[in-house]
Write a protein that holds these residues in place. Structure first.
Motif, PDB file in Angstrom:
ATOM      1  N   GLU A 156      -9.479   8.937  -3.121  1.00 55.20           N
ATOM      2  CA  GLU A 156      -8.231   8.339  -2.652  1.00 55.20           C
ATOM      3  C   GLU A 156      -8.375   7.706  -1.268  1.00 55.20           C
ATOM      4  OE1 GLU A 156      -5.186  11.308  -2.731  1.00 55.20           O
ATOM      5  OE2 GLU A 156      -5.477  11.744  -4.843  1.00 55.20           O
ATOM      6  N   ASP A 165      10.087  13.316  -7.072  1.00 47.86           N
ATOM      7  CA  ASP A 165       8.903  13.370  -7.933  1.00 47.86           C
ATOM      8  C   ASP A 165       8.908  14.596  -8.838  1.00 47.86           C
ATOM      9  OD1 ASP A 165       7.881  11.069  -6.881  1.00 47.86           O
ATOM     10  OD2 ASP A 165       6.438  12.072  -5.563  1.00 47.86           O
ATOM     11  N   GLU A 220       9.430  12.422   3.322  1.00 45.52           N
ATOM     12  CA  GLU A 220       8.438  12.961   2.385  1.00 45.52           C
ATOM     13  C   GLU A 220       9.040  14.060   1.523  1.00 45.52           C
ATOM     14  OE1 GLU A 220       5.301  13.106   0.135  1.00 45.52           O
ATOM     15  OE2 GLU A 220       5.602  11.601   1.683  1.00 45.52           O
ATOM     16  N   ASN A 268       0.826  -1.219   0.000  1.00 48.86           N
ATOM     17  CA  ASN A 268       0.000   0.000   0.000  1.00 48.86           C
ATOM     18  C   ASN A 268       0.857   1.266   0.000  1.00 48.86           C
ATOM     19  OD1 ASN A 268      -2.452  -1.385   0.042  1.00 48.86           O
ATOM     20  ND2 ASN A 268      -2.380  -1.608   2.248  1.00 48.86           N
ATOM     21  N   ALA A 269       1.934   1.262  -0.761  1.00 50.00           N
ATOM     22  CA  ALA A 269       2.879   2.384  -0.749  1.00 50.00           C
ATOM     23  C   ALA A 269       2.200   3.714  -1.051  1.00 50.00           C
ATOM     24  CB  ALA A 269       4.018   2.125  -1.736  1.00 50.00           C
ATOM     25  N   ALA A 270       1.293   3.728  -1.999  1.00 45.57           N
ATOM     26  CA  ALA A 270       0.621   4.982  -2.359  1.00 45.57           C
ATOM     27  C   ALA A 270      -0.215   5.512  -1.195  1.00 45.57           C
ATOM     28  CB  ALA A 270      -0.250   4.777  -3.594  1.00 45.57           C
ATOM     29  N   LEU A 271      -0.868   4.628  -0.464  1.00 48.16           N
ATOM     30  CA  LEU A 271      -1.657   5.057   0.695  1.00 48.16           C
ATOM     31  C   LEU A 271      -0.755   5.644   1.768  1.00 48.16           C
ATOM     32  CD1 LEU A 271      -4.282   5.256   2.339  1.00 48.16           C
ATOM     33  CD2 LEU A 271      -3.842   2.910   3.115  1.00 48.16           C
ATOM     34  N   TYR A 272       0.367   4.987   2.053  1.00 50.25           N
ATOM     35  CA  TYR A 272       1.293   5.506   3.066  1.00 50.25           C
ATOM     36  C   TYR A 272       1.776   6.897   2.685  1.00 50.25           C
ATOM     37  CZ  TYR A 272       1.360   0.689   4.696  1.00 50.25           C
ATOM     38  OH  TYR A 272       0.999  -0.538   5.163  1.00 50.25           O
ATOM     39  N   ARG A 273       2.030   7.090   1.425  1.00 44.62           N
ATOM     40  CA  ARG A 273       2.495   8.394   0.948  1.00 44.62           C
ATOM     41  C   ARG A 273       1.413   9.455   1.128  1.00 44.62           C
ATOM     42  NH1 ARG A 273       5.888  10.197  -3.480  1.00 44.62           N
ATOM     43  NH2 ARG A 273       6.421  12.267  -2.752  1.00 44.62           N
ATOM     44  N   ARG A 274       0.177   9.125   0.772  1.00 50.24           N
ATOM     45  CA  ARG A 274      -0.923  10.085   0.933  1.00 50.24           C
ATOM     46  C   ARG A 274      -1.154  10.421   2.403  1.00 50.24           C
ATOM     47  NH1 ARG A 274      -3.408   6.717  -3.067  1.00 50.24           N
ATOM     48  NH2 ARG A 274      -4.664   5.760  -1.437  1.00 50.24           N
TER      49      ARG A 274
END
Length: 146
Positions: A42, A102, A95, A7-13
């Motif tokens: 999201e 990015d 972050e 769930n990398a994208a969730l952790y980032r959000r």
């Protein structure tokens, strides 16, 4: 670390949610605060997913969890697992580093796949060279075929 987790994208959000909250001087967030702050598209289906993500980010050293005693009204409330979370310096630095990576993507001159491969392989080669008893400092670091 969260970058290789499913769930990398969730952790980032979630971590970005803390950065946005800090801009409003809100440094402590409950799981429901994070859930509500995420855009509807999201947001995971269940609040429990956010709670688990927060626990993982605490385990990885991105967040700090403190007992949430502000809403305790009965003795039983002390025994429930309730925390407020705060982004710590390591999480903020991670972050910011990811945001810096990015930023150039998609721009002309952005890192290409070959450069990204070097970012992975060259530190390994340096570690191997450093582990040698008497390294030849004039020897160029060879590119590994992996």
């Amino acid at each position: 670390m969260h970058l290789t987790a499913p769930n990398a994208a969730l952790y980032r959000r979630v971590r970005r949610t803390f950065l946005v909250a800090e801009e409003r001087f809100a440094v402590h967030l409950r799981p429901e605060d994070v859930y509500e702050a995420l855009p509807a598209g999201e947001r995971p289906a269940e609040l429990e997913t956010i709670a688990k993500a927060l626990d993982s980010l605490v385990d990885w050293g991105n967040l700090r969890a403190d007992p949430d005693t502000a809403r305790v009204t009965a003795v039983e409330d002390f025994y429930r697992k309730r925390f407020v979370h705060q982004l710590i310096q390591a999480g903020e630095a991670a972050e910011e580093a990811l945001a810096a990576c990015d930023e150039p993507l998609g721009r002309r001159g952005a890192p290409q796949a070959v450069a990204l491969h070097d970012i992975v392989t060259q530190p390994r080669a340096l570690l191997a060279l450093g582990a040698e008893e008497a390294p030849d400092l004039a020897k160029p670091i060879s590119r590994s075929p992996d």
